[in-house]
Design a protein around this motif. Structure first.
Motif, short mmCIF file in Angstrom:
data_model
loop_
_atom_site.label_atom_id
_atom_site.label_comp_id
_atom_site.label_asym_id
_atom_site.label_seq_id
_atom_site.Cartn_x
_atom_site.Cartn_y
_atom_site.Cartn_z
N SER A 21 0.84 -1.20 0.00
CA SER A 21 0.00 0.00 0.00
C SER A 21 0.87 1.25 0.00
O SER A 21 0.62 2.22 -0.71
CB SER A 21 -0.91 0.00 1.23
OG SER A 21 -1.55 1.23 1.36
N ALA A 22 1.93 1.20 0.80
CA ALA A 22 2.80 2.37 0.92
C ALA A 22 3.62 2.60 -0.35
O ALA A 22 3.73 3.72 -0.84
CB ALA A 22 3.72 2.20 2.13
N GLY A 24 4.25 3.03 -3.89
CA GLY A 24 3.39 3.29 -5.05
C GLY A 24 3.99 4.37 -5.92
O GLY A 24 5.20 4.64 -5.87
N LEU A 25 3.13 4.99 -6.69
CA LEU A 25 3.61 6.03 -7.61
C LEU A 25 4.31 7.15 -6.85
O LEU A 25 5.23 7.78 -7.34
CB LEU A 25 2.43 6.58 -8.41
CG LEU A 25 1.75 5.52 -9.29
CD1 LEU A 25 0.43 6.06 -9.84
CD2 LEU A 25 2.66 5.11 -10.43
N GLY A 26 3.84 7.40 -5.62
CA GLY A 26 4.43 8.45 -4.79
C GLY A 26 5.92 8.22 -4.56
O GLY A 26 6.71 9.17 -4.54
N ASN A 27 6.32 6.96 -4.39
CA ASN A 27 7.75 6.66 -4.17
C ASN A 27 8.55 6.92 -5.42
O ASN A 27 9.70 7.34 -5.36
CB ASN A 27 7.95 5.18 -3.83
CG ASN A 27 7.27 4.81 -2.54
OD1 ASN A 27 6.07 4.98 -2.42
ND2 ASN A 27 8.03 4.34 -1.59
N ILE A 98 -8.83 9.73 -4.44
CA ILE A 98 -7.49 9.34 -4.94
C ILE A 98 -7.63 8.29 -6.05
O ILE A 98 -6.92 8.32 -7.05
CB ILE A 98 -6.62 8.78 -3.80
CG1 ILE A 98 -6.24 9.92 -2.86
CG2 ILE A 98 -5.36 8.12 -4.35
CD1 ILE A 98 -5.04 9.68 -2.01
N TYR A 102 -5.56 7.66 -9.52
CA TYR A 102 -4.58 6.58 -9.39
C TYR A 102 -4.84 5.50 -10.45
O TYR A 102 -3.92 4.94 -11.04
CB TYR A 102 -4.68 5.99 -7.98
CG TYR A 102 -3.34 5.65 -7.38
CD1 TYR A 102 -2.56 6.63 -6.77
CD2 TYR A 102 -2.84 4.36 -7.44
CE1 TYR A 102 -1.32 6.32 -6.23
CE2 TYR A 102 -1.61 4.05 -6.90
CZ TYR A 102 -0.86 5.04 -6.29
OH TYR A 102 0.37 4.73 -5.76
N PHE A 234 1.50 10.87 2.03
CA PHE A 234 0.99 10.17 0.84
C PHE A 234 1.72 8.85 0.67
O PHE A 234 1.13 7.81 0.45
CB PHE A 234 1.18 11.06 -0.40
CG PHE A 234 0.50 10.52 -1.62
CD1 PHE A 234 -0.88 10.62 -1.77
CD2 PHE A 234 1.23 9.90 -2.62
CE1 PHE A 234 -1.50 10.12 -2.90
CE2 PHE A 234 0.61 9.39 -3.75
CZ PHE A 234 -0.77 9.51 -3.90
N SER A 235 3.04 8.92 0.82
CA SER A 235 3.85 7.74 0.58
C SER A 235 3.57 6.62 1.59
O SER A 235 3.59 5.45 1.24
CB SER A 235 5.34 8.12 0.63
OG SER A 235 6.11 7.04 0.23
N SER A 237 0.76 6.10 3.00
CA SER A 237 -0.69 5.79 2.96
C SER A 237 -1.40 6.17 4.26
O SER A 237 -2.33 5.49 4.68
CB SER A 237 -0.94 4.30 2.70
OG SER A 237 -0.30 3.87 1.56
N MET A 240 -5.71 7.97 5.46
CA MET A 240 -6.58 7.68 4.32
C MET A 240 -7.41 6.45 4.61
O MET A 240 -7.98 5.85 3.69
CB MET A 240 -5.73 7.37 3.07
CG MET A 240 -5.09 8.55 2.51
SD MET A 240 -6.26 9.39 1.45
CE MET A 240 -5.39 10.89 1.19
N ALA A 242 -6.59 3.52 4.90
CA ALA A 242 -6.06 2.25 4.38
C ALA A 242 -5.33 1.46 5.47
O ALA A 242 -5.57 0.26 5.65
CB ALA A 242 -5.12 2.52 3.21
N SER A 337 -1.04 -0.43 -4.24
CA SER A 337 -1.59 0.72 -3.51
C SER A 337 -3.09 0.86 -3.78
O SER A 337 -3.88 1.10 -2.87
CB SER A 337 -0.89 2.01 -3.95
OG SER A 337 0.46 1.96 -3.60
N SER A 340 -5.43 -1.30 -1.81
CA SER A 340 -5.64 -0.92 -0.41
C SER A 340 -6.70 0.18 -0.32
O SER A 340 -7.49 0.24 0.63
CB SER A 340 -4.33 -0.48 0.26
OG SER A 340 -3.91 0.78 -0.21
N LEU A 341 -6.72 1.05 -1.31
CA LEU A 341 -7.73 2.12 -1.33
C LEU A 341 -9.11 1.52 -1.61
O LEU A 341 -10.11 1.88 -0.99
CB LEU A 341 -7.37 3.16 -2.40
CG LEU A 341 -6.10 3.97 -2.12
CD1 LEU A 341 -5.57 4.62 -3.38
CD2 LEU A 341 -6.37 5.03 -1.07
N1 PFF Z 1 1.23 5.29 -0.77
C1 PFF Z 1 0.83 5.35 -2.15
C2 PFF Z 1 1.97 5.94 -2.98
O1 PFF Z 1 3.03 6.27 -2.44
O2 PFF Z 1 1.79 6.07 -4.19
C3 PFF Z 1 -0.44 6.11 -2.38
C4 PFF Z 1 -1.52 5.84 -1.38
C5 PFF Z 1 -2.04 4.55 -1.22
C6 PFF Z 1 -2.00 6.87 -0.59
C7 PFF Z 1 -3.00 4.28 -0.26
C8 PFF Z 1 -2.96 6.62 0.37
C9 PFF Z 1 -3.44 5.34 0.52
F1 PFF Z 1 -4.35 5.11 1.44
#
Ligand code: PFF
Length: 511
Positions: A21-22, A24-27, A98, A102, A234-235, A237, A240, A242, A337, A340-341
Motif C-alpha cells: 500500500s505504501a 506506489g507512484l508516490g515513491n 485518490i 490513481y 501520501f507515501s 498511505s 486515508m 487504508a 496501492s 488498499s484504497l
Molecule cells: N502510498 C501510495 C503511494 O506512495 O503512491 C499512495 C496511497 C495509497 C496513498 C493508499 C494513500 C493510501 F491510502
C-alpha cells in the motif's frame, strides 16, 4: 460478526500488503524529485525525522484503532469518538477521490507496457516517436485512456474480490518480491550509463539542483517541512483509512510498533532505491542527447512517461526489454496501492452487511465500489491531464488556480491536499486530548508495552503531530491554491486551535 470478518493469513502477509500500500507512484515520481529539489540529504533528514515523530505515531494509531474496533474507518471512528466521528468519512471519501486518478495512472502504465512490448516484438522503429510525442498522443486519445483505466480497475477489482488473505495478501506476497528484484535490475542498468553520477548528485548533493538550473533558489526550511510532510503522508498511505482498515484484519498477538517500524523503513528504502533507479538514467540520457541538465524533466507524470520512455527508446535493442520490466514494476506498485484504497472503501459496506447478519457480500460490494470509481475515473481519463478539457473550462472560469487546470490535480487537492493533513491532525487531537493516549497504548500493549515508547507516544500524539500537521496543511494549501503563505498559516493555526479546544474540553481521558 467478528468471527466472519476477514483476517490476514500471517503477519508477513500483512506486512507485505501494508508495504505494498505504501510503495506506489508516490515513491517513484514524488520522492526522488522532491528530495533533489529540496536539498538532497537535508530533505532526507527532515523526511526521516517526520517519519519517526509523526508518520510512525499516526501509523501505530491507525493500526491500533483498526485492530481495537475491528471495523472499517467510518464505523471505527464512530465507535471511539463522539466529537470526531466524522474523521471516518474523511478517511473514506479521500481514498475514493485518490482512486479517480490513481487508476488512470495505472492505465497509463498498462499502455506503456503494451508500447514497449510492441517495440520488443517489432523493433524500436515500430513506434518511432519521442517520449513526449507518445505521451501527448496518448493524452489526446481519450478512448484509449478510458479503456486502459477500466482494465486497471478490473484487475484491482478481481484481486480485492479474492478477499483479504485470498486476494490482497496473495498478490502482495508475489508482487512485492518481484518489484524488489525488478528495481535492482533497473538500478544496475541505470548506474552503468555514462554520466549517471550527475543524477546521483541531483539527489544527494545539497545545492546541486540550484547549480544545475533545476530551480532558482533552495527552498527555506518551512517549505521543505511542508513538502516532506505531504510526501511522507501520501507515501506511507496515512490518514486515508487504508492502514486502519489493514490493521482491523490483524491478530491481537502482533506487535504494532515493530510492524510500523518495518513498514516505514521499507517504504523509505524503496523510495531511495526508486530514485537511484530513475534519476541517474534520466539525467544520463538527457546529457547524451545534449539537453541542458537543468531542463531534463524529473518530476511527475513527465518523468515516468516522457523522460524514462526516451531512456528506454535510446538504449538500442534491449531498451524495450528494460521498458517492459520498468513499467511492470510501476504497475505492480500502482496495483498494490490501489487495492488498499479499494478495500478501504468496500470494507465499509462489507462490515455493514456483516452487522445485518449477511455474510459473503464481498463480491457484490467490491463490484459496486468499482463501478462508482469507474464513473469518476472516466472523467479524469478523458480529461488527459487537461489536454481535452478541465474543471476550469467546464465551470467557464478563465483564470483558474492551479488545481482547476486538470481533473487529476483537482481530485488530488481535496484528497492529498486537504483531507489527509486535516484527518491526521484531527486524529492526533482526538487521541491525545479527547480520548487520551491510553486508547492506543492499551491496544499496543497486546504486542509489546515499553515504557520508553509510551512516553514518546504521549508527547508526539499530543504536541508534535498536531503542530507539524498544521504546518503541512498550510504548505499543501499554499501549493494547491497559491496566494499568501501568511494567510494559509493563519487558517491552519486557527483550525488547529479550534479543534484543540474542542478536543480538550469535557470527558475523562485514559493516559
Ligand atoms: N502510498 C501510495 C503511494 O506512495 O503512491 C499512495 C496511497 C495509497 C496513498 C493508499 C494513500 C493510501 F491510502
Amino acid at each position: 460478526m467478528e468471527n466472519n470478518r476477514s483476517s490476514w493469513g500471517s503477519n508477513l502477509g500483512f506486512l507485505l500488503a501494508a508495504i505494498g500500500s505504501a510503495v506506489g507512484l508516490g515513491n517513484i515520481w514524488g520522492f526522488p524529485y522532491k528530495m533533489g529539489k529540496s536539498g538532497g540529504f537535508t530533505f532526507l533528514i527532515v523526511y526521516l525525522l517526520l517519519a519517526i515523530f509523526v508518520g510512525m505515531i499516526i501509523m501505530v494509531s491507525e493500526l491500533a484503532v483498526g485492530r481495537k474496533t475491528k471495523l472499517s474507518p467510518i464505523d471505527a471512528y464512530q465507535k471511539v469518538s463522539k466529537k470526531f466521528a466524522w474523521i471516518g468519512w474523511l478517511a473514506t471519501i479521500a481514498p475514493f477521490l485518490i482512486m479517480s486518478f490513481y487508476t488512470v495512472l495505472g492505465g497509463y502504465c498498462l499502455q506503456y507496457i503494451a508500447l514497449n512490448m510492441t517495440k520488443l516484438s517489432f523493433g524500436n522503429d515500430a513506434v518511432a516517436m519521442s517520449g513526449g510525442e507518445i505521451f501527448g498522443a496518448m493524452l489526446t486519445t481519450p478512448l484509449g485512456c478510458v479503456v486502459f483505466t477500466i482494465l486497471f480497475i478490473v484487475i484491482c477489482m478481481v484481486i480485492v474480490q479474492g478477499g483479504v488473505s485470498g486476494g490482497i495478501e496473495k498478490f502482495n506476497k508475489v508482487g512485492m518480491p518481484a518489484l524488489f528484484v525488478m528495481l535492482l535490475i533497473i538500478i544496475v542498468r541505470s548506474l552503468t550509463l555514462p554520466n549517471a553520477s550527475e543524477g546521483l548528485k541531483f539527489m544527494f548533493v545539497p545545492g546541486y539542483a540550484v547549480k544545475a538550473g533545476f530551480i532558482e533558489s533552495s527552498p527555506n526550511l518551512i517549505t521543505v517541512l511542508g513538502t516532506a510532510g505531504g510526501q511522507m503522508f501520501f507515501s506511507l498511505s496515512l490518514a486515508m483509512g487504508a492502514i486502519l482498515t489493514y490493521g482491523s484484519y490483524l491478530s491481537k498477538e502482533e506487535n504494532l510498533v515493530k510492524n510500523s517500524v518495518i513498514i516505514v523503513a521499507s517504504d523509505t528504502l524503496i523510495a531511495l532505491m526508486a530514485g537511484i533507479a530513475v534519476i541517474p538514467a534520466a539525467v544520463a540520457n538527457g546529457i547524451a542527447n545534449g539537453t541542458p541538465v537543468g531542463q531534463i524533466k524529473l518530476s511527475g507524470p513527465n518523468l515516468l512517461f516522457v523522460t524514462l520512455q526516451d531512456v528506454f527508446s535510446n538504449m538500442g535493442k534491449v531498451g524495450p526489454l528494460f521498458g517492459v520490466i520498468f513499467y511492470v514494476l510501476v504497475l505492480i506498485a500502482a496495483i498494490s496501492s490501489a487495492i488498499s484504497l479499494m478495500e478501504t472503501i468496500a470494507a465499509h459496506w462489507i462490515d455493514k452487511d456483516l452487522q445485518k447478519g449477511e455474510t459473503d457480500t464481498r463480491q457484490r460490494n467490491v463490484l459496486i465500489v468499482s463501478l462508482l470509481i469507474l464513473i469518476e475515473a472516466v472523467v479524469v481519463a478523458a480529461d488527459g491531464l487537461g489536454s481535452n478539457f478541465s474543471p476550469a473550462s467546464l465551470l467557464g472560469i478563465s483564470a483558474p488556480p492551479v488545481f482547476l487546470d486538470c481533473f487529476l490535480d483537482f481530485m488530488d487537492c481535496w484528497s492529498e491536499g486537504i483531507a489527509m493533513p486535516l484527518g491526521a491532525m484531527l486524529m492526533a487531537l482526538m487521541i491525545g486530548w479527547e480520548k487520551g493516549p491510553g486508547l492506543v497504548l492499551d491496544e499496543v500493549a497486546h504486542g509489546d508495552p515499553s515504557a520508553g515508547f509510551k512516553a514518546f507516544y504521549r508527547v508526539c500524539v499530543r504536541f508534535v503531530v498536531p503542530i507539524v500537521m498544521a504546518f503541512v496543511l498550510a504548505g499543501q494549501m499554499m501549493d494547491f491554491f497559491g496566494g499568501s503563505q501568511v494567510i494559509w498559516y493563519i487558517v491552519a493555526v486557527a483550525l488547529l486551535v479550534i479543534f484543540w479546544v474542542i478536543a480538550a474540553s469535557g470527558e475523562k481521558k485514559t493516559e
